[in-house]
Write a protein that holds these residues in place. Sequence first.
Motif, PDB file in Angstrom:
ATOM      1  N   ARG A   9       0.839  -1.208   0.000  1.00  0.00           N
ATOM      2  CA  ARG A   9       0.000   0.000   0.000  1.00  0.00           C
ATOM      3  C   ARG A   9       0.870   1.253   0.000  1.00  0.00           C
ATOM      4  O   ARG A   9       0.591   2.214  -0.704  1.00  0.00           O
ATOM      5  CB  ARG A   9      -0.915   0.018   1.224  1.00  0.00           C
ATOM      6  CG  ARG A   9      -2.080  -0.917   1.054  1.00  0.00           C
ATOM      7  CD  ARG A   9      -3.182  -0.623   2.067  1.00  0.00           C
ATOM      8  NE  ARG A   9      -3.970  -1.841   2.185  1.00  0.00           N
ATOM      9  CZ  ARG A   9      -3.988  -2.602   3.257  1.00  0.00           C
ATOM     10  NH1 ARG A   9      -3.322  -2.258   4.332  1.00  0.00           N
ATOM     11  NH2 ARG A   9      -4.689  -3.706   3.268  1.00  0.00           N
ATOM     12  N   GLN A  13     -17.651   6.911 -12.317  1.00  0.00           N
ATOM     13  CA  GLN A  13     -17.338   5.826 -11.373  1.00  0.00           C
ATOM     14  C   GLN A  13     -18.419   5.712 -10.311  1.00  0.00           C
ATOM     15  O   GLN A  13     -18.860   4.610  -9.966  1.00  0.00           O
ATOM     16  CB  GLN A  13     -15.998   6.115 -10.675  1.00  0.00           C
ATOM     17  CG  GLN A  13     -14.795   5.903 -11.562  1.00  0.00           C
ATOM     18  CD  GLN A  13     -14.141   4.565 -11.283  1.00  0.00           C
ATOM     19  OE1 GLN A  13     -14.630   3.788 -10.480  1.00  0.00           O
ATOM     20  NE2 GLN A  13     -13.046   4.286 -11.976  1.00  0.00           N
ATOM     21  N   ALA A  30     -20.852   2.602  -9.671  1.00  0.00           N
ATOM     22  CA  ALA A  30     -20.921   1.931  -8.376  1.00  0.00           C
ATOM     23  C   ALA A  30     -22.362   1.877  -7.883  1.00  0.00           C
ATOM     24  O   ALA A  30     -22.827   0.867  -7.373  1.00  0.00           O
ATOM     25  CB  ALA A  30     -20.039   2.669  -7.361  1.00  0.00           C
ATOM     26  N   ARG A  31     -23.085   2.979  -8.053  1.00  0.00           N
ATOM     27  CA  ARG A  31     -24.475   3.004  -7.586  1.00  0.00           C
ATOM     28  C   ARG A  31     -25.348   2.101  -8.443  1.00  0.00           C
ATOM     29  O   ARG A  31     -26.256   1.438  -7.960  1.00  0.00           O
ATOM     30  CB  ARG A  31     -25.008   4.435  -7.601  1.00  0.00           C
ATOM     31  CG  ARG A  31     -24.435   5.255  -6.458  1.00  0.00           C
ATOM     32  CD  ARG A  31     -24.690   6.712  -6.631  1.00  0.00           C
ATOM     33  NE  ARG A  31     -26.113   7.053  -6.545  1.00  0.00           N
ATOM     34  CZ  ARG A  31     -26.572   8.285  -6.748  1.00  0.00           C
ATOM     35  NH1 ARG A  31     -25.755   9.248  -7.042  1.00  0.00           N
ATOM     36  NH2 ARG A  31     -27.849   8.532  -6.658  1.00  0.00           N
ATOM     37  N   LYS A  89     -25.092  -1.324  -7.384  1.00  0.00           N
ATOM     38  CA  LYS A  89     -25.930  -1.616  -6.227  1.00  0.00           C
ATOM     39  C   LYS A  89     -27.407  -1.517  -6.577  1.00  0.00           C
ATOM     40  O   LYS A  89     -28.267  -1.747  -5.729  1.00  0.00           O
ATOM     41  CB  LYS A  89     -25.614  -0.624  -5.101  1.00  0.00           C
ATOM     42  CG  LYS A  89     -24.264  -0.889  -4.451  1.00  0.00           C
ATOM     43  CD  LYS A  89     -24.064   0.048  -3.275  1.00  0.00           C
ATOM     44  CE  LYS A  89     -22.603   0.125  -2.880  1.00  0.00           C
ATOM     45  NZ  LYS A  89     -22.252   1.436  -2.342  1.00  0.00           N
ATOM     46  N   GLY A 145      -8.651  -2.415  -1.415  1.00  0.00           N
ATOM     47  CA  GLY A 145      -9.932  -2.419  -0.715  1.00  0.00           C
ATOM     48  C   GLY A 145     -10.880  -1.386  -1.297  1.00  0.00           C
ATOM     49  O   GLY A 145     -11.043  -1.301  -2.511  1.00  0.00           O
ATOM     50  N   ARG A 146     -11.447  -0.581  -0.408  1.00  0.00           N
ATOM     51  CA  ARG A 146     -12.439   0.395  -0.861  1.00  0.00           C
ATOM     52  C   ARG A 146     -11.831   1.534  -1.658  1.00  0.00           C
ATOM     53  O   ARG A 146     -12.533   2.276  -2.332  1.00  0.00           O
ATOM     54  CB  ARG A 146     -13.188   0.955   0.344  1.00  0.00           C
ATOM     55  CG  ARG A 146     -14.248  -0.009   0.888  1.00  0.00           C
ATOM     56  CD  ARG A 146     -14.611   0.356   2.326  1.00  0.00           C
ATOM     57  NE  ARG A 146     -14.773   1.795   2.487  1.00  0.00           N
ATOM     58  CZ  ARG A 146     -15.963   2.400   2.512  1.00  0.00           C
ATOM     59  NH1 ARG A 146     -17.047   1.691   2.421  1.00  0.00           N
ATOM     60  NH2 ARG A 146     -16.051   3.701   2.650  1.00  0.00           N
ATOM     61  N   ALA A 147     -10.508   1.709  -1.565  1.00  0.00           N
ATOM     62  CA  ALA A 147      -9.860   2.817  -2.278  1.00  0.00           C
ATOM     63  C   ALA A 147      -9.593   2.475  -3.743  1.00  0.00           C
ATOM     64  O   ALA A 147      -9.066   3.288  -4.488  1.00  0.00           O
ATOM     65  CB  ALA A 147      -8.549   3.184  -1.577  1.00  0.00           C
ATOM     66  N   LYS A 148      -9.958   1.264  -4.164  1.00  0.00           N
ATOM     67  CA  LYS A 148      -9.638   0.802  -5.518  1.00  0.00           C
ATOM     68  C   LYS A 148     -10.085   1.766  -6.617  1.00  0.00           C
ATOM     69  O   LYS A 148      -9.268   2.136  -7.464  1.00  0.00           O
ATOM     70  CB  LYS A 148     -10.269  -0.581  -5.728  1.00  0.00           C
ATOM     71  CG  LYS A 148      -9.750  -1.308  -6.931  1.00  0.00           C
ATOM     72  CD  LYS A 148     -10.609  -2.523  -7.238  1.00  0.00           C
ATOM     73  CE  LYS A 148     -10.147  -3.741  -6.476  1.00  0.00           C
ATOM     74  NZ  LYS A 148     -10.828  -4.970  -6.954  1.00  0.00           N
ATOM     75  N   ASP A 197      -7.252  -8.282 -11.455  1.00  0.00           N
ATOM     76  CA  ASP A 197      -8.549  -8.019 -10.835  1.00  0.00           C
ATOM     77  C   ASP A 197      -9.533  -9.143 -11.150  1.00  0.00           C
ATOM     78  O   ASP A 197     -10.402  -9.465 -10.358  1.00  0.00           O
ATOM     79  CB  ASP A 197      -9.092  -6.681 -11.345  1.00  0.00           C
ATOM     80  CG  ASP A 197     -10.270  -6.201 -10.507  1.00  0.00           C
ATOM     81  OD1 ASP A 197     -10.163  -6.248  -9.274  1.00  0.00           O
ATOM     82  OD2 ASP A 197     -11.292  -5.807 -11.091  1.00  0.00           O
TER      83      ASP A 197
END
Lengths: 266, 369, 291
Positions: free
Chosen positions: A11, A254, A258-259, A262, C105-108, C184
Amino acid sequence: MSGWWSRNVLRIYAVLALGYLLLPVAYTLAFSFNQAGKSNLIWKGFTLSAWQGICDAPDVCAAVRNSLLVGMLATLIATVLGTMIAFALGRHQFRGRSTTNLLIFLPMATPEVVLGSSLLALFVNMGGGLLGFPAVLLAHVMFCISFVVVTVKARIASLDPRLEEAARDLYADERQTFMKVTLPLVMPGIAAAALLAFSLSFDDVIITNFNSGSNFTTFPKFIWTSSLRGIPPQANVIASLMFAVALAVVVVGQINAARRAKGLIA
Amino acid sequence: MDLNGDLVLRDLRKEFGDFVAVDSINLTIAQGSFFALLGPSGCGKTTTLRMIAGLETPTSGQVLIGGTDITHTKPHQRPVNTVFQSYALFPHMDIFENVAFGLRRRGVGNVEKQVMDTLELVQLAHLARRKPGQLSGGQQQRIALARAIVNRPAVLLLDEPLGALDLKLRRQMQIELKRIQTEVGLTFVHVTHDQEEAMSMADTIAVMNHGVVEQLGGPLDLYERPVTHYVANFLGQSNTFEGTVASRDGEFARLATADGEFSVTSAQSSGTLAMGVRPEKLEIAETTGNTVPPTANQVRGTVTDAAFTGVSTQYVVRLRSGKEVTVFEQNLLFGRRAQVGDEVTLYWDARHSFALPASAAHAAAADGS
Amino acid sequence: MAEASAVGSRSRTPYLLLLPGMAWLAVFFVVPLVSLLMQSVQTPLPGGLPGQYEQTFRFANFVDVLSRTEFLGALGRSFLFALLATVAALLIAYPLAYAIALRAGRAKPLFLVLVVAPFFVSFVLRTIAWRQILGAEGPVVGALQALHLVPSNFSIYPSSLAVIAGLTYNFLPFMTLPIYASLDRMDTRLIEAAQDLYSSSWTAFRKVTLPISMPGVVAGTLLTFIPASGDYINAQLLGNATTTMVGNVVDSRFLVNSDYPTASVLSFTLMAIILAMVFVYVRRAGTEELV
């Protein structure tokens, strides 16, 4: 301690690598506020003057207008033509498929300097009358088509064929199946292809440089030619604005994706 | 196209290259019935279904509804709708629009009432404005069903519609499907590889194997009187004995086998024959404490395995010839259970034996002797 | 059996769909390549002005041009710089793509946006920023000088190193995205399965992750190497007369000297070599599904 390190080393690396990727962007933004002299390479002090008079530098705004015009037209034409090819490849059986695939692949495997110089050879043979806006537009459409085909084709390939069968089963004829089911489902791919085509066209230097003649200038060509004598800070302002707009488009896209994933919006 | 009446498949055949997926089958499916096509994967049942839907073009043969030939009618012009295995709900439309899709394509004016009524029928009217992605598997399955039956097709095709659901939900949906079929009175053609599902829901079952219909009949009929080895073993389990008809005894043939002589219902008076009997029809004289009735078939053997499964105990008994037979004994708590190694007498009512054609290998051996 | 019976298959429809786009590619990709080849075998018009040539099919032009050391050097530098930049980009991009695909994680989505973000700033401006960063007054040289690691008159720009650094930077997203895409898509349970089957993390990476990501690596290296080998912006802005790449020569011969045959010979040679390399590479890497 070593556990923390091995968990987070990747990271930390990613953050550093992204910093490296964004460093020139930061420079470009910073130097839009520079009190530039003839050239804009060394920091002289902060000023908003370039932001207050974006079009003050000669020719820069005309170049941007040309880029937007070429970009939009090339995107429109390449997206339509490329999407048609993608549907032919993804939804039909025909002879000559491998030749078609090869002809789609080759422009992507050919360096821009070859594409640019060969087009110039063609236009020179034709007497040079097309050099300028027409030649640039024709060239941009050409190199965008392949990228559109690849992007849209991938989206078509990922579609569940049963969805189209379900539509036909539910009384939709071929045209209705295409309009009501296939096209809406492929649309995100077409939109992505159009964005890609526009960004390729808008940032092209080499092919444009070969084929734009002496009187037609796009924004990248303007920066390229003025890099010899000094780029005005207004170019940095415009690049920064473009960066902000593009970033906003992508981020909104994006978030929507993403929404949509969902299932919260249409 | 408004059609009513029986669905008829006449010499229907489909080849993919050299592979014969469906081998000239003939079926008549009565209007309003619940019909199941049962078989393992690759037996041709889904291809048959797709030919009825018009999604696959037959190599030869015909599909008729109420006497009208629809073999070459396009899918969107057939009064046939499908519930797809993966549901194939349109992800970009909400539930209401999914269900309204077929009505709108046919130009039905006011779809609101029909759509909502059908959603009531599957008890999901409250989810009308959700997207398919927000629904559970069971809910998606019901929507797929609603999307098909709202059109009141002459025939509704169900392609393994419950395959993706867990066992409990599947049983629940089986009851639900049966209820809806009774309520709307449409012809249902249900493709499945789950014999229990087919038997509990369908009026008539066609057991398919290698592109042909092995046997057609009601669930009870198929279970009690299978006519081929394949059916005898695909629907439940069977113990089979091969032998030669030695004599006749009224309605029974007396079959001489390596493990003794047995009575089996058959008109045959000579030649080779096979006999089957279901494991739960066998009783163990030592555990029931009953004396063996004189007319019953009986055989002695040794218990080699005993597994308690709750509702029953499953024994494996080795006979004199070395053949092993399976016995399911209902768990009644009383009496003693046989142990591994026990010598036991198995018996069963002769009417529980069913005749099967002798296997090719046995027939050849009998011929040679 | 699940094969979708394509709508309107074996009809005229596919040809009608293909026609306009393929015609465009034929006229503006294939025909220009023929023009380029024709131009490469022209000779100056006797008594003509500079820039006037006649079609004499003098294939010896190829021999003449390719035997001159300045042109051969430019070609060689193009492939060498492109190769080094591709290797450097692969080394930087692989861990980055791995981190985004498997550790972000969520930061992808945010990380992905940041990877493509440099594209939204003009290519030339990005390259000029490197000229500032690597220049004598820039932070890199400043830091090195402050640590007394280099003499006070040291500069990275202009040099071959600066050109390679520029190429590496500019095409890094092209390397990162395909590798990211292939990682991915990977089922991460495969790594767990490998570790369950007595592989160390490193062995699991070498035996499972790396082979699965190979299509991404192949696509990424091609997408980096091809544009890098034809690029002349970086060599122009970050290099000097000793770092000339073949693109610079084609550019100046065409647009400055009007020496069309020489420029065409070099351009055509560049394309021929690259296509040959691409086909050999794609064959050997075993991923023919590039399109």
